[in-house]
Design a protein around this motif. Structure first.
Motif, PDB file in Angstrom:
ATOM      1  N   ALA A  56       0.832  -1.199   0.000  1.00 42.83           N
ATOM      2  CA  ALA A  56       0.000   0.000   0.000  1.00 42.83           C
ATOM      3  C   ALA A  56       0.867   1.250   0.000  1.00 42.83           C
ATOM      4  N   SER A  57       0.288   2.358  -0.478  1.00 46.99           N
ATOM      5  CA  SER A  57       0.953   3.656  -0.439  1.00 46.99           C
ATOM      6  C   SER A  57      -0.045   4.705   0.026  1.00 46.99           C
ATOM      7  N   ASP A  58       0.449   5.688   0.808  1.00 43.64           N
ATOM      8  CA  ASP A  58      -0.424   6.777   1.251  1.00 43.64           C
ATOM      9  C   ASP A  58      -0.452   7.936   0.255  1.00 43.64           C
ATOM     10  N   PHE A  59       0.466   7.956  -0.706  1.00 45.45           N
ATOM     11  CA  PHE A  59       0.561   9.006  -1.720  1.00 45.45           C
ATOM     12  C   PHE A  59       0.612  10.399  -1.092  1.00 45.45           C
ATOM     13  N   ASP A  60       1.240  10.484   0.053  1.00 44.46           N
ATOM     14  CA  ASP A  60       1.416  11.753   0.752  1.00 44.46           C
ATOM     15  C   ASP A  60       2.771  12.343   0.355  1.00 44.46           C
ATOM     16  N   LEU A  61       2.770  13.543  -0.229  1.00 44.10           N
ATOM     17  CA  LEU A  61       4.004  14.127  -0.750  1.00 44.10           C
ATOM     18  C   LEU A  61       5.022  14.380   0.354  1.00 44.10           C
ATOM     19  N   GLU A  62       4.614  15.026   1.445  1.00 43.78           N
ATOM     20  CA  GLU A  62       5.568  15.341   2.508  1.00 43.78           C
ATOM     21  C   GLU A  62       6.114  14.067   3.146  1.00 43.78           C
ATOM     22  N   ALA A  63       5.252  13.065   3.313  1.00 44.62           N
ATOM     23  CA  ALA A  63       5.723  11.802   3.878  1.00 44.62           C
ATOM     24  C   ALA A  63       6.693  11.115   2.922  1.00 44.62           C
ATOM     25  N   ALA A  64       6.430  11.195   1.617  1.00 43.95           N
ATOM     26  CA  ALA A  64       7.326  10.583   0.634  1.00 43.95           C
ATOM     27  C   ALA A  64       8.693  11.258   0.660  1.00 43.95           C
ATOM     28  N   LEU A  65       8.708  12.583   0.718  1.00 45.39           N
ATOM     29  CA  LEU A  65       9.991  13.301   0.788  1.00 45.39           C
ATOM     30  C   LEU A  65      10.741  12.948   2.069  1.00 45.39           C
ATOM     31  N   LYS A  66      10.019  12.760   3.151  1.00 49.21           N
ATOM     32  CA  LYS A  66      10.661  12.377   4.413  1.00 49.21           C
ATOM     33  C   LYS A  66      11.238  10.972   4.314  1.00 49.21           C
ATOM     34  N   ARG A  67      10.512  10.063   3.680  1.00 48.29           N
ATOM     35  CA  ARG A  67      10.975   8.679   3.586  1.00 48.29           C
ATOM     36  C   ARG A  67      12.209   8.537   2.716  1.00 48.29           C
ATOM     37  N   ILE A  68      12.349   9.379   1.685  1.00 48.03           N
ATOM     38  CA  ILE A  68      13.515   9.243   0.803  1.00 48.03           C
ATOM     39  C   ILE A  68      14.728  10.029   1.316  1.00 48.03           C
ATOM     40  N   GLU A  69      14.559  10.749   2.409  1.00 51.59           N
ATOM     41  CA  GLU A  69      15.662  11.575   2.940  1.00 51.59           C
ATOM     42  C   GLU A  69      16.944  10.775   3.179  1.00 51.59           C
ATOM     43  N   PRO A  70      16.877   9.570   3.788  1.00 50.91           N
ATOM     44  CA  PRO A  70      18.118   8.812   4.011  1.00 50.91           C
ATOM     45  C   PRO A  70      18.723   8.238   2.726  1.00 50.91           C
ATOM     46  N   LEU A  71      17.987   8.298   1.611  1.00 51.30           N
ATOM     47  CA  LEU A  71      18.409   7.635   0.387  1.00 51.30           C
ATOM     48  C   LEU A  71      19.047   8.578  -0.619  1.00 51.30           C
ATOM     49  N   THR A  72      19.174   9.854  -0.238  1.00 57.13           N
ATOM     50  CA  THR A  72      19.742  10.826  -1.165  1.00 57.13           C
ATOM     51  C   THR A  72      20.568  11.840  -0.383  1.00 57.13           C
ATOM     52  N   THR A  73      21.174  12.758  -1.084  1.00 58.39           N
ATOM     53  CA  THR A  73      22.036  13.746  -0.433  1.00 58.39           C
ATOM     54  C   THR A  73      21.219  14.963  -0.012  1.00 58.39           C
ATOM     55  N   PRO A  74      21.730  15.740   0.937  1.00 56.94           N
ATOM     56  CA  PRO A  74      21.020  16.969   1.326  1.00 56.94           C
ATOM     57  C   PRO A  74      20.802  17.917   0.152  1.00 56.94           C
ATOM     58  N   ASP A  75      21.807  18.029  -0.739  1.00 58.80           N
ATOM     59  CA  ASP A  75      21.649  18.908  -1.894  1.00 58.80           C
ATOM     60  C   ASP A  75      20.534  18.402  -2.816  1.00 58.80           C
ATOM     61  N   ALA A  76      20.537  17.098  -3.080  1.00 58.59           N
ATOM     62  CA  ALA A  76      19.499  16.526  -3.938  1.00 58.59           C
ATOM     63  C   ALA A  76      18.124  16.685  -3.303  1.00 58.59           C
ATOM     64  N   LEU A  77      18.044  16.461  -1.998  1.00 57.60           N
ATOM     65  CA  LEU A  77      16.766  16.600  -1.313  1.00 57.60           C
ATOM     66  C   LEU A  77      16.274  18.044  -1.390  1.00 57.60           C
ATOM     67  N   GLY A  78      17.193  18.991  -1.264  1.00 61.96           N
ATOM     68  CA  GLY A  78      16.823  20.395  -1.376  1.00 61.96           C
ATOM     69  C   GLY A  78      16.275  20.725  -2.751  1.00 61.96           C
ATOM     70  N   ARG A  79      16.888  20.182  -3.786  1.00 65.24           N
ATOM     71  CA  ARG A  79      16.395  20.433  -5.149  1.00 65.24           C
ATOM     72  C   ARG A  79      15.013  19.826  -5.360  1.00 65.24           C
ATOM     73  N   LEU A  80      14.789  18.653  -4.788  1.00 66.01           N
ATOM     74  CA  LEU A  80      13.478  18.028  -4.913  1.00 66.01           C
ATOM     75  C   LEU A  80      12.406  18.853  -4.194  1.00 66.01           C
ATOM     76  N   HIS A  81      12.727  19.309  -2.975  1.00 68.71           N
ATOM     77  CA  HIS A  81      11.784  20.154  -2.236  1.00 68.71           C
ATOM     78  C   HIS A  81      11.482  21.432  -3.005  1.00 68.71           C
ATOM     79  N   HIS A  82      12.514  22.046  -3.560  1.00 65.86           N
ATOM     80  CA  HIS A  82      12.334  23.300  -4.299  1.00 65.86           C
ATOM     81  C   HIS A  82      11.423  23.095  -5.511  1.00 65.86           C
ATOM     82  N   ALA A  83      11.693  22.048  -6.284  1.00 69.29           N
ATOM     83  CA  ALA A  83      10.873  21.790  -7.474  1.00 69.29           C
ATOM     84  C   ALA A  83       9.438  21.427  -7.088  1.00 69.29           C
TER      85      ALA A  83
END
Length: 343
Positions: A255-282
């Motif tokens: 199952a997936s909750d399709f929650d954007l903020e939760a998805a960004l939080k879950r992928i935080e350990p899987l990417t770099t701070p710079d990449a995460l910042g670019r994803l949040h910005h976009a």
């Protein structure tokens, strides 16, 4: 002497039958040469147009004359609708809610079949719609529509209006992918999708589309079996089978909750701070990313990345549409069918 049966390749609807399948002259012209429509229409006439009491699709009792069988098939198709769950609909656990909505709106399930898209079938299904998508969105669609198995339903309108096919009433009830263009009564409002790209279900617009789409989803043995199940019209048994298939699929599909903020939080350990910042910005309305850029920031092939978290983020950071004309075959409406019938 009885005339010989019409060759299968000459079995196209006549003008009268076309009027019961679509209100679009363009659609009837295109579908006359469409491979999927032609194949499934021939099967529909064999199975749904067989004489009463004959074994559908067999020689038992002899086939009906082609014209009689075609009209009988068109009559049998008139109250039917087609709904397929998209992969995101299964992951979001919207199937049971959809089944309840269908029952509340007066549609009974007559048949169901497991389905799975590939890159070709999805492009054929939406051949007349996806021209408005960017190539980046096409890449996303290829991923999100082929992730899992899903389910196809054939339903019957138990509250029919004589001038309006069941598929048309169901398509009107589905509502737009654009939340601003639909009301509280629409299925997509009830299903509460997160945006216009993730919208959980697909519905055939008219009887002609229903025929063509069965031809895309299912090969000949499976579609003839589906049509035979429709002919039996055992809604109680078909509803049980559909519910059991939903349960089976949901047991296999995370199952997936399709929650954007939760998805960004879950992928935080899987990417770099710079990449995460670019994803949040976009995702918050900043500079759009291309498909290739997104892949460098978050790899959908990484087993640690949840595919639906990737999809949810992608729907917010990619340029989705390009300047193009509206639907090449615009959907019909109940109003158009009433007008056409009144002429």
């Amino acid at each position: 002497m009885a005339s010989a049966p019409a060759p299968r390749d000459s079995r196209t609807p006549d003008a009268e039958v076309w009027r019961s399948l679509t209100v679009s002259p363009t659609k009837s012209e295109l579908f006359t040469e469409d491979l999927y429509f032609r194949e499934c229409w021939s099967d529909a006439v064999d199975v749904l147009g067989a004489p009463h009491g004959a074994a559908a699709g067999t020689a038992d009792g002899g086939p009906a004359p082609w014209a009689d069988g075609a009209r009988a098939a068109a009559d049998a198709l008139a109250p039917l609708g087609l709904l397929s769950f998209k992969c995101d609909g299964m992951a979001a656990r919207r199937a049971e809610r959809t089944l309840r909505y269908l029952a509340d709106q007066g549609f009974s399930v007559l048949a169901s079949a497991p389905i799975r898209h590939n890159r070709h079938s999805m492009r054929e299904l939406w051949r007349y719609n996806w021209h408005v998508y960017t190539t980046d969105r096409l890449a996303l669609m290829t991923l999100m529509h082929s992730v899992t198995d899903s389910l196809l339903l054939i339903v019957r309108d138990e509250r029919p209006e004589p001038a309006v096919p069941g598929s048309v009433r169901l398509a009107d009830l589905k509502g737009s992918a654009d939340p601003e263009a639909r009301g509280p009564e629409h299925l997509r409002t009830v299903l509460d999708p997160p945006n216009k790209i993730i919208n959980f279900v697909h519905v055939a617009d008219e009887p002609a589309d229903l025929v063509r789409e069965i031809g895309i989803f299912l090969d000949r043995p499976r579609r003839r079996a589906l049509l035979a199940e429709v002919r039996k019209a055992d809604a109680r048994a078909a509803t049980r089978r559909a519910a059991a298939e939903v349960a089976r699929l949901q047991d296999r599909i995370p199952a997936s909750d399709f929650d954007l903020e939760a998805a960004l939080k879950r992928i935080e350990p899987l990417t770099t701070p710079d990449a995460l910042g670019r994803l949040h910005h976009a995702a918050s309305g900043g500079t759009r990313l291309s498909w290739d850029e997104l892949g460098t920031l978050l790899d959908p092939a990484d087993p640690a990345v949840d595919v639906w978290d990737f999809v949810r983020i992608a729907t917010e950071v990619l340029d989705a549409d390009r300047p193009a004309s509206a639907d090449l075959l615009p959907p019909s409406s109940a109003t158009e069918w009433r007008t056409a019938t009144a002429r």
